[in-house]
Design a protein around this motif. Structure first.
Motif, PDB file in Angstrom:
ATOM      1  N   UNK A 152       0.826  -1.207   0.000  1.00 38.75           N
ATOM      2  CA  UNK A 152       0.000   0.000   0.000  1.00 38.75           C
ATOM      3  C   UNK A 152       0.860   1.257   0.000  1.00 38.75           C
ATOM      4  N   UNK A 153       1.943   1.235   0.766  1.00 43.69           N
ATOM      5  CA  UNK A 153       2.824   2.410   0.834  1.00 43.69           C
ATOM      6  C   UNK A 153       3.553   2.635  -0.483  1.00 43.69           C
ATOM      7  N   UNK A 154       3.960   1.558  -1.131  1.00 43.71           N
ATOM      8  CA  UNK A 154       4.658   1.702  -2.409  1.00 43.71           C
ATOM      9  C   UNK A 154       3.724   2.181  -3.510  1.00 43.71           C
ATOM     10  N   UNK A 155       2.499   1.648  -3.531  1.00 45.78           N
ATOM     11  CA  UNK A 155       1.612   1.899  -4.656  1.00 45.78           C
ATOM     12  C   UNK A 155       0.693   3.112  -4.461  1.00 45.78           C
ATOM     13  N   UNK A 156       0.360   3.419  -3.208  1.00 44.95           N
ATOM     14  CA  UNK A 156      -0.626   4.463  -2.935  1.00 44.95           C
ATOM     15  C   UNK A 156      -0.142   5.533  -1.964  1.00 44.95           C
ATOM     16  N   UNK A 157       0.586   5.130  -0.915  1.00 44.54           N
ATOM     17  CA  UNK A 157       0.890   6.045   0.179  1.00 44.54           C
ATOM     18  C   UNK A 157      -0.286   6.208   1.118  1.00 44.54           C
ATOM     19  N   UNK A 158      -1.387   5.525   0.824  1.00 41.60           N
ATOM     20  CA  UNK A 158      -2.629   5.551   1.607  1.00 41.60           C
ATOM     21  C   UNK A 158      -3.146   4.132   1.772  1.00 41.60           C
ATOM     22  N   UNK A 159      -3.805   3.868   2.891  1.00 45.16           N
ATOM     23  CA  UNK A 159      -4.535   2.616   3.057  1.00 45.16           C
ATOM     24  C   UNK A 159      -5.540   2.800   4.182  1.00 45.16           C
ATOM     25  N   UNK A 160      -6.529   1.931   4.223  1.00 51.10           N
ATOM     26  CA  UNK A 160      -7.479   1.925   5.330  1.00 51.10           C
ATOM     27  C   UNK A 160      -7.150   0.739   6.235  1.00 51.10           C
ATOM     28  N   UNK A 188      -0.342   8.117  -9.171  1.00 51.98           N
ATOM     29  CA  UNK A 188       0.882   8.433  -9.895  1.00 51.98           C
ATOM     30  C   UNK A 188       0.641   8.993 -11.285  1.00 51.98           C
ATOM     31  N   UNK A 189      -0.481   8.612 -11.906  1.00 51.18           N
ATOM     32  CA  UNK A 189      -0.787   9.118 -13.245  1.00 51.18           C
ATOM     33  C   UNK A 189      -1.472  10.482 -13.222  1.00 51.18           C
ATOM     34  N   UNK A 190      -1.626  11.049 -12.012  1.00 50.27           N
ATOM     35  CA  UNK A 190      -2.236  12.363 -11.878  1.00 50.27           C
ATOM     36  C   UNK A 190      -3.730  12.331 -11.640  1.00 50.27           C
ATOM     37  N   UNK A 191      -4.359  11.147 -11.746  1.00 54.41           N
ATOM     38  CA  UNK A 191      -5.799  11.037 -11.539  1.00 54.41           C
ATOM     39  C   UNK A 191      -6.147  11.206 -10.064  1.00 54.41           C
ATOM     40  N   UNK A 192      -7.228  11.944  -9.794  1.00 56.90           N
ATOM     41  CA  UNK A 192      -7.724  12.104  -8.432  1.00 56.90           C
ATOM     42  C   UNK A 192      -8.765  11.023  -8.154  1.00 56.90           C
ATOM     43  N   UNK A 193      -8.533  10.243  -7.104  1.00 54.20           N
ATOM     44  CA  UNK A 193      -9.429   9.145  -6.731  1.00 54.20           C
ATOM     45  C   UNK A 193     -10.136   9.519  -5.437  1.00 54.20           C
ATOM     46  N   UNK A 194     -11.461   9.454  -5.434  1.00 54.15           N
ATOM     47  CA  UNK A 194     -12.239   9.741  -4.236  1.00 54.15           C
ATOM     48  C   UNK A 194     -12.252   8.521  -3.325  1.00 54.15           C
ATOM     49  N   UNK A 195     -11.884   8.715  -2.077  1.00 55.60           N
ATOM     50  CA  UNK A 195     -11.818   7.614  -1.122  1.00 55.60           C
ATOM     51  C   UNK A 195     -13.220   7.278  -0.623  1.00 55.60           C
ATOM     52  N   UNK A 196     -13.566   6.004  -0.677  1.00 52.12           N
ATOM     53  CA  UNK A 196     -14.825   5.510  -0.125  1.00 52.12           C
ATOM     54  C   UNK A 196     -14.519   4.894   1.244  1.00 52.12           C
ATOM     55  N   UNK A 197     -14.796   5.594   2.351  1.00 51.80           N
ATOM     56  CA  UNK A 197     -14.429   5.065   3.661  1.00 51.80           C
ATOM     57  C   UNK A 197     -15.178   3.770   3.981  1.00 51.80           C
ATOM     58  N   UNK A 198     -14.460   2.823   4.578  1.00 49.64           N
ATOM     59  CA  UNK A 198     -15.057   1.596   5.082  1.00 49.64           C
ATOM     60  C   UNK A 198     -15.570   1.876   6.494  1.00 49.64           C
ATOM     61  N   UNK A 199     -16.690   1.298   6.835  1.00 49.36           N
ATOM     62  CA  UNK A 199     -17.292   1.542   8.151  1.00 49.36           C
ATOM     63  C   UNK A 199     -16.326   1.148   9.258  1.00 49.36           C
ATOM     64  N   UNK A 200     -16.178   2.030  10.240  1.00 54.68           N
ATOM     65  CA  UNK A 200     -15.344   1.826  11.429  1.00 54.68           C
ATOM     66  C   UNK A 200     -13.865   1.624  11.091  1.00 54.68           C
TER      67      UNK A 200
END
Length: 387
Positions: free
Chosen positions: A97-105, A277-289
């Motif tokens: 997750x850190x390599x590919x996104x820098x974000x994770x839930x 990385x390609x510049x696209x903005x992705x909206x995060x869909x939060x998982x419950x809790x």
């Protein structure tokens, strides 16, 4: 840390007051340049939200979800957790997750869902208090503690469509004093401090996972960032309804200056977007809790850019307000942070960043506000050969 500025350069206007005034056109100071304007995200009805939490269609891009349950059970039971075999799957998932996104839930993270909800609702209650009451906690750029509506001290800056409340939770010597805490809701301080302690424990666990994922001893990140003296701050974010959400942002694109950010998102209204990385903005869909976790600039520096902080921003909408709680886990302010020597070898890149304390580093954002990744990119390659 040296003061950025004693007072704000202009009179501070509360965005919530603007939103509730009934205006149909936002003031010019909130209008972003065309290149920074968002594609507006429509609010998700409750029934659709529940369905999305049950299944993620294959055509929806989503940040990774990491289940910490097995690791926490192993550690609670006295078994060897991180770095001892039982945590291998978690470590690999976080590393990817850190390599590919820098974000994770993270789910099954050990923080009680009822505490998460109580903290979020306490701050929702604060932002619903009368404006005059909230104004008594107005902050200044000296420490940012209290009720605020802008980042950065540049006169004439383009502003974000949001208000916030900022507090220091740790270490003990740096905690915000009682005068900064809201008196109402009456449980705000107690529930926020308990929430903060639990989330800090989660951050300490993630520090160990990050260390092991890079082939370092599990205490490396925590030790490098100051051990028990690491800092934790809380920012409660309030994004009011906006009559022209296509022209502005709740929070401009930026990477976080610290080590880790743990976000408790609004349970109904989306708004956080992550730049791929390609510049696209992705909206995060939060998982419950779940918590949304992202690595900050200090992790990028310590990992010598193996893991990279990622730009993110917040969009607003015309129908619904949004609230979130961000806990920032930061290095001790006076500890120089530089790439880990183990990650600077003949087989790897040279040290990409010069040593710098977090107090020095965060002056940039406190002076200039959210500016993408301008600061860390400017530092890249400035390390001297001996570092």
């Amino acid at each position: 840390m040296a003061d950025c500025m004693q007072e704000w350069p202009e009179a501070v206007v509360r965005v919530q007051a603007l939103a509730e005034s009934g205006l149909s056109v936002i003031p010019r100071c909130y209008v972003k340049p065309p290149c920074d304007r968002p594609v507006v995200v429509a609010p998700v009805p409750a029934a659709v939200q529940a369905q999305l939490e049950k299944e993620q269609p294959s055509d929806i891009i989503s940040i990774p979800v990491v289940d910490l349950g097995e690791l926490l059970l192993a550690e609670d039971g006295g078994a060897v957790g991180v770095g001892g075999g039982l945590g291998d799957d978690v470590t690999e998932a976080v590393a990817a997750a850190c390599r590919e996104w820098g974000f994770f839930q993270v789910v099954n993270h050990g923080v009680r869902p009822e505490l998460m909800r109580a903290a979020r609702e306490a701050w929702r209650g604060f932002f619903r208090r009368p404006l005059a009451e909230k104004q008594s906690y107005a902050n200044s750029p000296r420490t940012y503690e209290g009720y605020g509506s802008r980042l950065g001290v540049q006169k004439g800056a383009v502003l974000d469509w949001g208000d916030y409340f900022f507090l220091h939770l740790a270490p003990e010597a740096a905690k915000s004093t009682a005068k900064f805490w809201p008196a109402n809701p009456s449980n705000c301080k107690e529930v926020s401090e308990e929430y903060g302690r639990e989330v800090v424990r989660l951050c300490e666990l993630l520090m160990r996972v990050l260390s092991v994922s890079l082939g370092l001893d599990e205490a490396h990140f925590q030790r490098a960032f100051g051990g028990a003296e690491c800092g934790a701050t809380l920012r409660a974010n309030y994004y009011p309804r906006c009559p022209q959400p296509d022209l502005t942002l709740g929070l401009s694109a930026h990477s976080d200056p610290g080590a880790l950010t743990v976000l408790l998102a609004d349970e109904h209204v989306r708004g956080l977007q992550v730049r791929r990385g390609d510049g696209e903005w992705v909206t995060v869909q939060p998982v419950r809790d779940a918590f949304i976790v992202n690595v900050g600039d200090q992790v990028q520096i310590l990992s010598n850019s193996v893991y990279k902080s990622v730009e993110h921003r917040v969009v607003v909408n015309a129908e619904e307000e949004r609230i979130s709680l961000a806990l920032f886990y930061n290095p001790k302010g006076d500890v120089p942070i530089a790439p880990a020597p183990e990650l600077v070898t003949a087989g790897n890149l040279p040290a990409l960043y010069p040593p710098m304390t977090f107090d020095e580093y965060r002056l940039y954002v406190r002076n200039k506000g959210a500016r993408g990744k301008a600061q860390i990119e400017a530092l890249k390659g400035q390390a001297s050969p001996e570092n």
